[in-house]
Design an enzyme around this catalytic site. Structure first.
Site, short mmCIF file in Angstrom:
data_model
loop_
_atom_site.label_atom_id
_atom_site.label_comp_id
_atom_site.label_asym_id
_atom_site.label_seq_id
_atom_site.Cartn_x
_atom_site.Cartn_y
_atom_site.Cartn_z
N HIS A 14 0.84 -1.21 0.00
CA HIS A 14 0.00 0.00 0.00
C HIS A 14 0.87 1.25 0.00
O HIS A 14 0.66 2.18 -0.79
CB HIS A 14 -0.92 -0.01 1.22
CG HIS A 14 -1.55 1.31 1.52
ND1 HIS A 14 -2.49 1.90 0.69
CD2 HIS A 14 -1.37 2.18 2.56
CE1 HIS A 14 -2.86 3.06 1.20
NE2 HIS A 14 -2.19 3.25 2.33
N ASP B 74 8.04 21.27 -26.52
CA ASP B 74 8.02 19.95 -25.90
C ASP B 74 9.11 19.91 -24.85
O ASP B 74 9.73 20.93 -24.54
CB ASP B 74 8.22 18.85 -26.95
CG ASP B 74 7.50 17.56 -26.57
OD1 ASP B 74 7.65 17.13 -25.41
OD2 ASP B 74 6.79 16.98 -27.41
N TRP C 33 7.56 0.06 4.07
CA TRP C 33 8.18 0.67 2.89
C TRP C 33 9.63 1.07 3.15
O TRP C 33 10.40 1.29 2.22
CB TRP C 33 7.36 1.88 2.43
CG TRP C 33 7.60 3.16 3.16
CD1 TRP C 33 7.22 3.46 4.43
CD2 TRP C 33 8.26 4.33 2.66
NE1 TRP C 33 7.59 4.74 4.75
CE2 TRP C 33 8.23 5.30 3.67
CE3 TRP C 33 8.86 4.66 1.43
CZ2 TRP C 33 8.80 6.56 3.52
CZ3 TRP C 33 9.41 5.91 1.28
CH2 TRP C 33 9.38 6.85 2.32
N SER D 124 13.67 6.00 -13.44
CA SER D 124 12.60 6.72 -14.13
C SER D 124 12.48 8.14 -13.60
O SER D 124 12.41 9.11 -14.38
CB SER D 124 11.27 5.98 -13.95
OG SER D 124 10.18 6.77 -14.34
N SER D 125 12.48 8.30 -12.28
CA SER D 125 12.30 9.63 -11.68
C SER D 125 13.50 10.53 -11.96
O SER D 125 13.33 11.73 -12.21
CB SER D 125 12.08 9.50 -10.17
OG SER D 125 10.88 8.81 -9.90
N HIS E 299 13.05 11.78 3.91
CA HIS E 299 12.38 13.03 4.29
C HIS E 299 12.25 13.99 3.11
O HIS E 299 11.17 14.58 2.94
CB HIS E 299 13.05 13.71 5.47
CG HIS E 299 12.16 14.76 6.06
ND1 HIS E 299 11.10 14.46 6.87
CD2 HIS E 299 12.12 16.09 5.89
CE1 HIS E 299 10.45 15.56 7.19
NE2 HIS E 299 11.06 16.57 6.60
N GLU F 12 11.69 13.09 0.27
CA GLU F 12 10.60 12.46 -0.49
C GLU F 12 9.24 13.02 -0.07
O GLU F 12 8.33 13.17 -0.90
CB GLU F 12 10.64 10.94 -0.28
CG GLU F 12 9.48 10.19 -0.88
CD GLU F 12 9.46 10.18 -2.40
OE1 GLU F 12 8.44 9.81 -2.99
OE2 GLU F 12 10.49 10.55 -3.00
N TYR G 299 8.59 16.05 0.80
CA TYR G 299 8.42 17.33 0.11
C TYR G 299 8.34 17.15 -1.40
O TYR G 299 7.72 17.97 -2.09
CB TYR G 299 9.55 18.29 0.51
CG TYR G 299 9.53 18.56 1.99
CD1 TYR G 299 8.48 19.29 2.56
CD2 TYR G 299 10.50 18.05 2.84
CE1 TYR G 299 8.42 19.50 3.92
CE2 TYR G 299 10.44 18.26 4.20
CZ TYR G 299 9.40 18.99 4.74
OH TYR G 299 9.32 19.19 6.09
N SER H 48 -1.59 27.24 -5.39
CA SER H 48 -1.34 28.66 -5.64
C SER H 48 -2.04 29.12 -6.91
O SER H 48 -2.65 30.20 -6.95
CB SER H 48 0.17 28.92 -5.75
OG SER H 48 0.84 28.55 -4.55
N HIS I 100 15.00 13.32 12.61
CA HIS I 100 13.81 13.29 13.47
C HIS I 100 13.01 12.01 13.28
O HIS I 100 12.08 11.77 14.04
CB HIS I 100 12.95 14.54 13.25
CG HIS I 100 12.33 14.65 11.90
ND1 HIS I 100 12.30 15.83 11.20
CD2 HIS I 100 11.71 13.76 11.09
CE1 HIS I 100 11.68 15.66 10.05
NE2 HIS I 100 11.32 14.40 9.97
N HIS I 101 13.35 11.20 12.28
CA HIS I 101 12.73 9.88 12.14
C HIS I 101 13.42 8.84 13.02
O HIS I 101 12.99 7.70 13.06
CB HIS I 101 12.80 9.42 10.68
CG HIS I 101 12.02 10.28 9.74
ND1 HIS I 101 10.69 10.08 9.47
CD2 HIS I 101 12.39 11.35 8.99
CE1 HIS I 101 10.27 10.99 8.60
NE2 HIS I 101 11.29 11.78 8.30
N THR J 7 6.80 27.12 5.65
CA THR J 7 5.46 26.56 5.47
C THR J 7 4.40 27.56 5.92
O THR J 7 3.37 27.75 5.25
CB THR J 7 5.31 25.25 6.26
OG1 THR J 7 6.36 24.36 5.92
CG2 THR J 7 3.98 24.59 5.96
N LYS K 32 3.84 30.23 3.33
CA LYS K 32 2.98 29.79 2.24
C LYS K 32 1.50 29.82 2.66
O LYS K 32 0.65 30.30 1.91
CB LYS K 32 3.37 28.39 1.77
CG LYS K 32 4.77 28.30 1.19
CD LYS K 32 5.00 27.01 0.44
CE LYS K 32 4.22 26.97 -0.85
NZ LYS K 32 4.63 27.98 -1.81
N ARG L 206 1.61 0.67 15.48
CA ARG L 206 1.32 0.42 14.08
C ARG L 206 1.88 -0.93 13.65
O ARG L 206 2.67 -1.54 14.35
CB ARG L 206 1.92 1.54 13.21
CG ARG L 206 3.41 1.69 13.37
CD ARG L 206 3.95 2.98 12.78
NE ARG L 206 3.97 2.98 11.34
CZ ARG L 206 4.75 3.77 10.59
NH1 ARG L 206 5.57 4.64 11.17
NH2 ARG L 206 4.71 3.74 9.28
#
Length: 546
Positions: A78, A108, A143, A173-174, A257, A259, A261, A272, A306-307, A332, A335, A454
């Site tokens: 998931h 293009d 994950w 790919s990315s 982390h 990722e 953002y 926006s 922090h993880h 943040t 924004k 969890r």
């Protein structure tokens, strides 16, 4: 006529179809392919989430026979599918391909064939990740794929290897797509478009592309070393051989982390745009918004610790990561207040994209506030790996990024599909979704505060009440997603089916549509009626003659 450097006159209809869709270098076709792929992956990912919630609906009920390994393999699939194969292809691949060249005035992408390759690498990658969930008992690592749980000792089959190969291909790919975006934006902008005149969606995609190029190689290193530990007898993460499993966590979260953002920044740009259009005002504080996007991208690389508060970080490291994480609240907040400043005093048009953008701001702010709470090391030690963390990142991603996607989809629906949707149905979809996701995920804060861990399918009876609410509400959210599909289908039904010559489509419109038909439809009604009358009379005459 030529399309993408192919002379289509030389080919049959079948060959034209193959050339247009499978070998295309046109950014619109490739963007549409990303949308179709992301839709398929999203349906599969949501199905996995329903399995998770049904497993947690009652302590006495189990559709997985209380098998922790299968349950955790579902959780792993998931998470990976929703992150790498739904949000990223939709937000970056789909909207990026469609609108970057249009917004900057380019014909293009800079490297059109690499653009095509970047999409098609996702197909085998997605196949591998789906295969990993059904190989052996699946990849029950989460994950993050932490060793030693992901080592050959505890996952001896092919499931983890398939997951590693899948993420390698998705990473290639990315990276290819991100380099393409960066060079397209840098080199192919309109002559009069300076950097400070670029739309905010272009800025968000540009910073996102830099984050991907900088962070994905680190993930590739971590996964390659893990693969080496599994099959080549190395000990990079095996403490028995002098390695350190915590090293993997440092490598993974240096990617992991940013990722977060990577997933949310494109939604910032989209929101926006939507707020500016439907408030009939220019975006408030454009330069501040650009600076906030850049600062979020920079700070995202220096807060990964922090993880990892529970691994035994020293007090000084905890203090640094606490301060740096809380610092992200500053750009943040800039924004959020700029979005509110854009709305303030505007002539607001309460269309569906605007509603989803407002929902995005509210839900993302809630997720950000719980993130500030978790940034405190003393609190996080207590909350770590509880459902409070689940609630936090789902408010940011499941509700933040996805609401940004819905806002963009409805905003650019006419541009991508060329049809109009039912505004009434779209608003029903919005209210059903915002109610469903809040009732699903908000109770998880209470579960986390009470200490529910969890990744465990069973739980004490004391957690039954909130789990039942979350589980049954998730079904309501799933139904709202099906309703979203119906909104799309009905847009084709209302606009396109009238133009088809096919008998079944025509009869469906003929018998079910209550809207006023175009004149030519009314004429066709008469023709069909006359044909039926002639056939009926002919059949009766034939019977009489016999």
């Amino acid at each position: 006529m030529t399309i993408n450097n192919f002379d289509l006159k030389k080919y049959s209809n079948k060959d034209k179809y193959i050339k247009r869709w499978f070998m295309s270098t046109n950014h619109r076709f490739i963007g549409t392919l990303y949308f179709l792929f992301g839709a398929l992956a999203g349906v599969i990912g949501i199905t996995y989430s329903i399995i998770i919630r049904m497993e947690l609906s009652s302590p006495d009920f189990s559709i997985l026979n209380f098998n922790n390994q299968i349950y955790n393999s579902v959780v792993t699939s998931h998470a990976i599918i929703m992150i790498f194969y739904f949000i990223m292809p939709m937000m970056i691949g789909g909207f990026g391909n469609w609108f970057i060249p249009i917004m900057i005035g380019a014909n293009d992408m800079a490297f059109a064939r690499i653009n095509n390759l970047s999409f098609w690498l996702l197909i085998p990658s997605f196949f591998f990740i789906c295969a990993s969930s059904i190989s052996d008992l699946g990849s029950g690592t989460g994950w993050t794929m932490y060793p030693p749980l992901s080592d050959i000792t505890y996952h001896p089959g092919l499931s983890v290897d398939l997951s590693i190969f899948a993420l390698h291909l998705a990473g290639i790919s990315s990276i290819g797509g991100s380099i393409n975006y960066i060079l397209t934006i840098y080199n192919m902008r309109s002559e009069r478009m300076s950097f400070m005149k670029m739309p905010l969606f272009i800025w968000a995609t540009l910073i996102t592309s830099f984050l991907l190029v900088a962070s994905l190689p680190v993930l590739a290193v971590a996964l390659t070393l893990l693969l080496s530990d599994r099959h080549f007898n190395s000990s990079f993460f095996d403490s028995n051989g002098g390695g350190d499993p915590v090293l993997y966590q440092h490598l993974f979260w240096f990617f992991g982390h940013p990722e977060v953002y990577i997933l949310i920044l494109p939604a910032f740009g989209i929101v926006s745009h939507v707020l500016s259009v439907f408030s009939n005002k220019k975006i408030f504080g454009y330069r501040g918004m650009v600076g906030a996007i850049m600062l979020i991208g920079i700070l995202g690389f220096i807060v990964w610790g922090h993880h990892m508060y529970t691994i035994g970080l020293d007090v000084d490291s905890r203090g640094y990561f606490m301060g740096a994480t809380m610092g992200i609240a500053v750009p943040t907040g800039i924004k959020v207040f700029s979005w509110l400043g854009t709305i303030w005093g505007g002539i607001i048009n309460y269309k569906t994209p605007f509603l989803f953008s407002i929902g995005f701001i509210i839900l993302f702010t809630i997720g950000g506030l719980t993130g500030i709470i978790l940034s405190n090391a003393a609190i996080d030690v207590l909350m770590h790996d509880t459902y409070y963390v689940i609630a936090h990142f789902h408010y940011v991603l499941s509700m933040g990024a996805v609401f940004g996607f819905f806002a963009a989809f409805y905003f650019w629906f006419w541009k991508v599909i060329g049809l109009n949707y039912s505004e009434k149905k779209a608003k029903i979809h919005f209210w059903a979704t915002i109610i469903g996701v809040n009732v699903t995920f908000f109770p998880m804060h209470f579960l986390g505060l009470n200490g529910m861990p969890r990744r465990i399918p069973d739980f004490p009876d004391v957690f039954y009440y909130w789990n039942a609410i979350a589980s049954y509400s998730s079904i309501f959210t799933f139904i709202s997603t099906l309703f979203f599909i119906q909104v799309i289908v009905s847009s084709f039904y209302l606009n396109e089916f009238y133009k088809t010559v096919g008998l079944f489509n025509f009869l469906e419109v003929f018998f079910t549509s209550k809207k006023k038909k175009p004149k030519w439809i009314e004429e066709r009604k008469k023709i069909v009626f006359l044909i039926f009358v002639v056939i009926y009379l002919w059949a009766n005459l034939k019977v009489l003659n016999e």
